[in-house]
Design an enzyme around this catalytic site. Structure first.
Site, mmCIF file in Angstrom:
data_model
loop_
_atom_site.group_PDB
_atom_site.id
_atom_site.type_symbol
_atom_site.label_atom_id
_atom_site.label_comp_id
_atom_site.label_asym_id
_atom_site.label_seq_id
_atom_site.Cartn_x
_atom_site.Cartn_y
_atom_site.Cartn_z
ATOM 1 N N ASP A 174 75.757 -52.976 -94.563
ATOM 2 C CA ASP A 174 74.277 -53.527 -95.013
ATOM 3 C C ASP A 174 73.753 -52.309 -95.969
ATOM 4 O O ASP A 174 74.660 -51.298 -96.309
ATOM 5 C CB ASP A 174 73.529 -52.666 -93.504
ATOM 6 C CG ASP A 174 72.789 -52.712 -93.198
ATOM 7 O OD1 ASP A 174 71.439 -53.950 -93.135
ATOM 8 O OD2 ASP A 174 71.185 -51.765 -93.335
ATOM 9 N N HIS A 176 71.086 -50.328 -96.372
ATOM 10 C CA HIS A 176 70.915 -48.859 -96.115
ATOM 11 C C HIS A 176 71.957 -47.540 -95.539
ATOM 12 O O HIS A 176 73.096 -47.817 -95.577
ATOM 13 C CB HIS A 176 70.354 -48.636 -94.658
ATOM 14 C CG HIS A 176 69.340 -49.903 -93.971
ATOM 15 N ND1 HIS A 176 68.597 -50.821 -94.009
ATOM 16 C CD2 HIS A 176 67.473 -49.934 -95.055
ATOM 17 C CE1 HIS A 176 68.022 -51.479 -93.854
ATOM 18 N NE2 HIS A 176 67.190 -50.262 -94.352
ATOM 19 N N SER A 268 62.395 -48.265 -96.675
ATOM 20 C CA SER A 268 63.667 -48.559 -94.501
ATOM 21 C C SER A 268 64.779 -47.564 -94.893
ATOM 22 O O SER A 268 64.885 -46.952 -93.349
ATOM 23 C CB SER A 268 63.840 -49.858 -94.485
ATOM 24 O OG SER A 268 64.846 -50.230 -95.664
#
Length: 472
Positions: A174, A176, A268
């Site tokens: 991912d 993030h 985010s």
């Protein structure tokens, strides 16, 4: 489910993850177990490197998925880039933005997030580097940090983490960071801020962090793999954390508390969410290590400056009562090179036309507008024509319908030139209020403004009003 419908499902899930940083909802087909495949390559199909798989929609953001060791996945164009930094021609604009903040008593600390390739280069496989060069990439990132320091920002030395990366700084599949990465950057950022004079101006409040629920991630790259190859590596599980005030006495809720003097903006990676499984606790770690409260304006899917713009246009910001510190979490891939970034942010920092003298002002109404329609917002002609040559003017545009977010602003000048600027505000960023500096480029400096027009790049079906001011 047909292969075509499965791919459509995965593309929708990828879009949701990229925009909101959420976990996906993939489950292996009935009868299939994620641990049945022991060899990494048995899950990788040849189509993973096919350019046409990344030609449209949300897949563009994943171009190109690259398999690494231990079930890591990377993106060739984002994670494995060597190029960072503000272009030299734009560097004075960044310095001008920092000066605008400083003029209102605000210091800006930029917490740069390194790329996954830099932080997890040990997981890259020979022959799958896609031009990644650690020496070149790290040198360019170090130069980027210095550019921002030279421009007036407080910039933690993130290279100390790049040189000795924490394990699992990022999720394996991912885009993030994990709470481990969030904590490492928060600690480094706080240590740097503590050494700056602004720290003495911040109200104190004690916080403590505790482990909470377990976070689970399948990840954007995992869903991209599933969309192309029909295979999936499964979820990754990491500890989650939450940060609470040390003095949690309910009676204190009724006492006057000092307003936070710190504002966090970013992506985010920093955004606070009601769903704790999507919270990496960067804001909480900052509170703990700074010993001070903050307001979190970070937004998922808002780009490099969307959340900063959201804050500056909110009722919480006033240039007359600006915060002492803004912490700007910024992925290193963002180069801060957009001219519109500065032409919007700097007048927003200064409060638009509130502290300026209005020269032109109109209010117009339209029942609707189609693509390629044009609406004149201001005219500088006739007996009331103002001499605006060489002036640093600002447009203050207020649109009654906040859903009108995609349009051109076109300014015409008396020397035959025109300046055409495209506003494309992200869906999550509030609409309605827009600031724009008139271009400072040489071809416009000795020309007088004639007209300002709006041309939507979306169909507007409902009636709306636009109030426009031009101020100096």
């Amino acid at each position: 489910m047909t292969p075509k419908s499965m791919k459509h499902y995965f593309l929708l899930a990828i879009g949701s993850l990229i925009a909101a940083g959420a976990h996906g909802a993939y489950a292996a087909p009935q009868g299939e177990r994620a641990d049945e495949c022991k060899d990494l390559q048995c899950l990788i199909c040849p189509q993973l490197s096919a350019p046409e798989e990344y030609a449209e929609g949300n897949m563009k953001a994943l171009k190109q998925i690259v398999p690494g060791r231990d079930r890591w996945l990377f993106r060739s164009e984002v994670d494995l880039t060597n190029d960072f930094g503000i272009p030299p021609a734009v560097q004075p604009e960044f310095a001008r933005l920092m000066r605008a903040f400083a003029s209102h008593g605000t210091q800006v600390a930029v917490a740069v997030q390194p790329t996954r390739g830099l932080m997890h280069r040990a997981q890259l496989q020979p022959g799958q580097m896609h031009g990644f060069d650690y020496a070149r990439a790290s040198a360019n990132l170090r130069r980027f940090l210095q550019q921002m320091r030279d421009g007036g920002a407080i910039v933690p030395d993130i290279m100390t983490l790049v040189e000795q990366p924490p394990k699992d700084f990022f999720f394996r599949r991912d885009h993030h960071w994990t709470p481990i990465g969030a904590e490492a950057v928060a600690r480094l950022t706080a240590d740097t801020i503590r050494q700056h004079p602004v720290y003495a101006q911040l109200p104190r409040k004690g916080y403590t962090t505790e482990q909470s629920l377990t976070l689970y991630k399948d990840g954007t790259l995992n869903l991209g793999l599933a969309a192309i190859c029909g295979n999936h590596f499964g979820y990754q599980f990491v500890p989650g954390y939450r940060t609470i005030p040390e003095d949690n006495d309910a009676a204190l809720l009724f006492e006057d508390q000092p307003d936070p003097e710190i504002v966090l903006v970013g992506t985010s990676n920093s955004a606070a969410r009601e769903d704790e499984t999507k919270q990496f606790n960067f804001d909480g770690f900052l509170k703990q290590y700074l010993g001070s409260d903050l307001i979190n304006y970070a937004l998922p899917g808002a780009g490099q400056d969307g959340s900063l713009l959201e804050y500056l246009l909110s009722s919480n910001y006033s240039p007359d009562k600006a915060p002492k510190l803004i912490i700007w979490e910024l992925p290193a891939n963002y180069r801060l090179d957009g001219e519109l970034t500065y032409r919007q942010l700097i007048p927003a920092v200064n409060g638009g036309c509130k502290a300026r003298q209005t020269q032109l002002e109109t209010r117009v109404e339209r029942p609707a507008m189609g693509l390629n329609d044009r609406l004149e917002l201001l005219s500088n002609a006739g007996a009331q024509r103002r001499d605006l040559k060489g002036r640093d003017a600002v447009l203050d545009i207020r649109i009654s319908d906040p859903n009108i977010k995609n349009f051109y602003i076109i300014t015409y000048y008396d020397n035959g030139t025109r300046d055409k600027v495209w506003f494309r505000r992200e869906a999550i960023v509030t609409g309605g209020q827009y600031y724009l500096e008139l271009s400072r480029a040489a071809e416009f400096r000795d020309a007088n403004l004639l007209s300002v027009l709006l041309e939507p790049t979306q169909v507007v079906e409902q009636p709306f009003q636009i109030e426009t001011k031009l101020c100096l």
